[in-house]
Design an enzyme around this catalytic site. Structure first.
Site, PDB file in Angstrom:
ATOM      1  N   GLY A  37       0.809  -1.212   0.000  1.00 36.90           N
ATOM      2  CA  GLY A  37       0.000   0.000   0.000  1.00 36.90           C
ATOM      3  C   GLY A  37       0.841   1.261   0.000  1.00 36.90           C
ATOM      4  N   GLN A  88       8.038  -9.170   8.027  1.00 37.13           N
ATOM      5  CA  GLN A  88       9.256  -8.665   7.382  1.00 37.13           C
ATOM      6  C   GLN A  88       9.812  -7.425   8.085  1.00 37.13           C
ATOM      7  OE1 GLN A  88       7.107  -8.177   3.555  1.00 37.13           O
ATOM      8  NE2 GLN A  88       8.252  -6.284   3.329  1.00 37.13           N
ATOM      9  N   ASP A 139      -7.054   6.341  -0.216  1.00 37.78           N
ATOM     10  CA  ASP A 139      -6.269   6.966  -1.281  1.00 37.78           C
ATOM     11  C   ASP A 139      -5.737   5.898  -2.256  1.00 37.78           C
ATOM     12  OD1 ASP A 139      -4.817   9.480  -2.228  1.00 37.78           O
ATOM     13  OD2 ASP A 139      -3.192   8.017  -2.051  1.00 37.78           O
ATOM     14  N   ASP A 140      -5.300   4.756  -1.718  1.00 38.21           N
ATOM     15  CA  ASP A 140      -4.818   3.667  -2.585  1.00 38.21           C
ATOM     16  C   ASP A 140      -5.916   3.218  -3.547  1.00 38.21           C
ATOM     17  OD1 ASP A 140      -2.385   3.712  -1.300  1.00 38.21           O
ATOM     18  OD2 ASP A 140      -2.753   1.937  -0.069  1.00 38.21           O
ATOM     19  N   GLY A 186       8.984  -5.129  -8.441  1.00 37.53           N
ATOM     20  CA  GLY A 186       9.798  -4.031  -8.955  1.00 37.53           C
ATOM     21  C   GLY A 186      11.298  -4.293  -8.834  1.00 37.53           C
ATOM     22  N   GLU A 187      12.043  -3.839  -9.808  1.00 36.95           N
ATOM     23  CA  GLU A 187      13.513  -3.897  -9.712  1.00 36.95           C
ATOM     24  C   GLU A 187      14.024  -2.955  -8.633  1.00 36.95           C
ATOM     25  OE1 GLU A 187      15.560  -3.413 -13.387  1.00 36.95           O
ATOM     26  OE2 GLU A 187      14.724  -5.253 -14.239  1.00 36.95           O
ATOM     27  N   GLN A 242      15.314  -8.616  -3.722  1.00 36.39           N
ATOM     28  CA  GLN A 242      14.026  -9.270  -3.426  1.00 36.39           C
ATOM     29  C   GLN A 242      13.480  -9.973  -4.664  1.00 36.39           C
ATOM     30  OE1 GLN A 242      10.759  -7.401  -1.001  1.00 36.39           O
ATOM     31  NE2 GLN A 242       9.938  -6.969  -3.026  1.00 36.39           N
ATOM     32  N   ARG A 267       8.360   4.932   1.679  1.00 40.53           N
ATOM     33  CA  ARG A 267       9.108   5.469   2.823  1.00 40.53           C
ATOM     34  C   ARG A 267       9.651   6.884   2.551  1.00 40.53           C
ATOM     35  NH1 ARG A 267      10.653  -0.308   3.808  1.00 40.53           N
ATOM     36  NH2 ARG A 267       9.896  -0.769   5.892  1.00 40.53           N
TER      37      ARG A 267
END
Ligand code: AMP
Length: 284
Positions: free
Chosen positions: A34, A64, A80-81, A156-157, A162, A196
């Site tokens: 999110g 995590q 909002d998401d 995502g890269e 990950q 973040r």
């Protein structure tokens, strides 16, 4: 405008997926935590081309985060998401068909006792600073892939290590799901988009904009790797970063040490600004 279905339980989501599969449709999943931004939306757009039906999952995964990390303050902005995802659905064919918003107890019911131990691409880099991290990611991603029975999922890269860890896990566990990677979306000054980034003060945001410049210098450095890495660390400190977790040049395929046969190389940086930890990477 196409309506967006929201599912809050595994059962409801699975009933929808079963109906799609009965029609022979290919199902895609975009797992997220999110606080969506254009990086997440770019993954949706990329997956739209590879799947007939796209599900976005939103779940802030507690396993995590270490006890001292930002689980409690991680941005949560469901309305909002949903509005951002809805805004992707203005074309004749919708980009997102469903949003899966499971609860913590749906994902980790009382008595949950399974862990996944990872090696290979999970060793080093992020694991050195966050030893709990990939184990938590692997469990939640394995669960989301199996719960949704998706044929394809995209990551995502931005979180390059990950992505490699998830690819390895899907291969090792024979998960019947194709794993795709999507390019890093950046702000106008090159800062990689991240949920973040919202933590950054104005001054920190200015400093954060230098990270991708130093990263590009590292990726394209002509010095020997150790020298280039040292230079990048010094540049990050000089730019105002409080600490550098790593600034590394690695083999672009394995993320192991660079070697004579490396076909590509990738620069990876994790650095701290106040209470915010930023990561970014670039291939050369
Ligand atoms: P997160 O919500 O941070 O767990 O990220 C969900 C997915 O979005 C992961 O696969 C991330 O790698 C991906 N992602 C995050 N930031 C970006 C970005 N700036 N560009 C592309 N993908 C991203």
């Amino acid at each position: 405008m196409h309506a967006l279905s929201t599912f809050r339980t595994i059962g409801d989501m699975r009933a929808q997926v079963a109906a799609w599969k009965a029609e022979g449709l290919r199902v895609g999943l975009v797992p997220t935590m999110g606080a969506l931004h254009d990086g997440h939306l770019s993954l949706v757009r990329a997956l739209e081309k590879k799947a007939d039906r796209v599900i976005v999952s939103i779940f802030v995964n507690p396993t995590q985060f270490a006890a001292h990390e930002d689980l409690d303050t991680y941005p949560r902005q469901e309305a909002d998401d949903l509005a951002q995802l809805q805004s992707l659905n203005q074309q004749a064919t919708p980009a997102v068909h469903a949003v899966y918003l499971p609860s913590v107890t749906d994902i980790y019911p009382q008595g949950f006792a399974t862990q996944i131990t990872l090696q290979g691409p999970a060793l080093g880099l992020e694991s050195d600073e966050r030893p709990h991290f990939f184990g938590g990611v692997a469990v939640v991603v394995a669960k989301l892939l199996m719960q949704s029975q998706c044929d394809v999922a995209i990551f995502g890269e931005k979180d390059f290590q990950q992505l490699l860890v998830i690819r390895q896990m899907a291969r090792d566990l024979d998960l019947p799901c194709e794993i795709l990677g999507g390019p890093i979306m950046r702000e106008p000054d090159g800062l990689a988009m991240s949920s973040r980034n919202a933590y950054l003060s104005q001054d920190e945001r200015t400093i954060a904009g230098t990270l991708n410049v130093i990263l590009a210098q590292l990726a394209h450095a002509s010095e020997p790797p150790e020298q280039a890495e040292e230079k990048a660390r010094a540049a990050l400190k000089a730019a105002g970063f409080d600490a550098v977790d790593y600034a590394c040049l690695r083999d672009g395929e394995s993320l192991g040490p660079l070697h004579a046969g490396s076909r590509t190389r990738r620069a990876l940086i994790a650095a701290r600004l106040g209470k915010t930890r930023l990561i970014d990477n670039m291939s050369a």
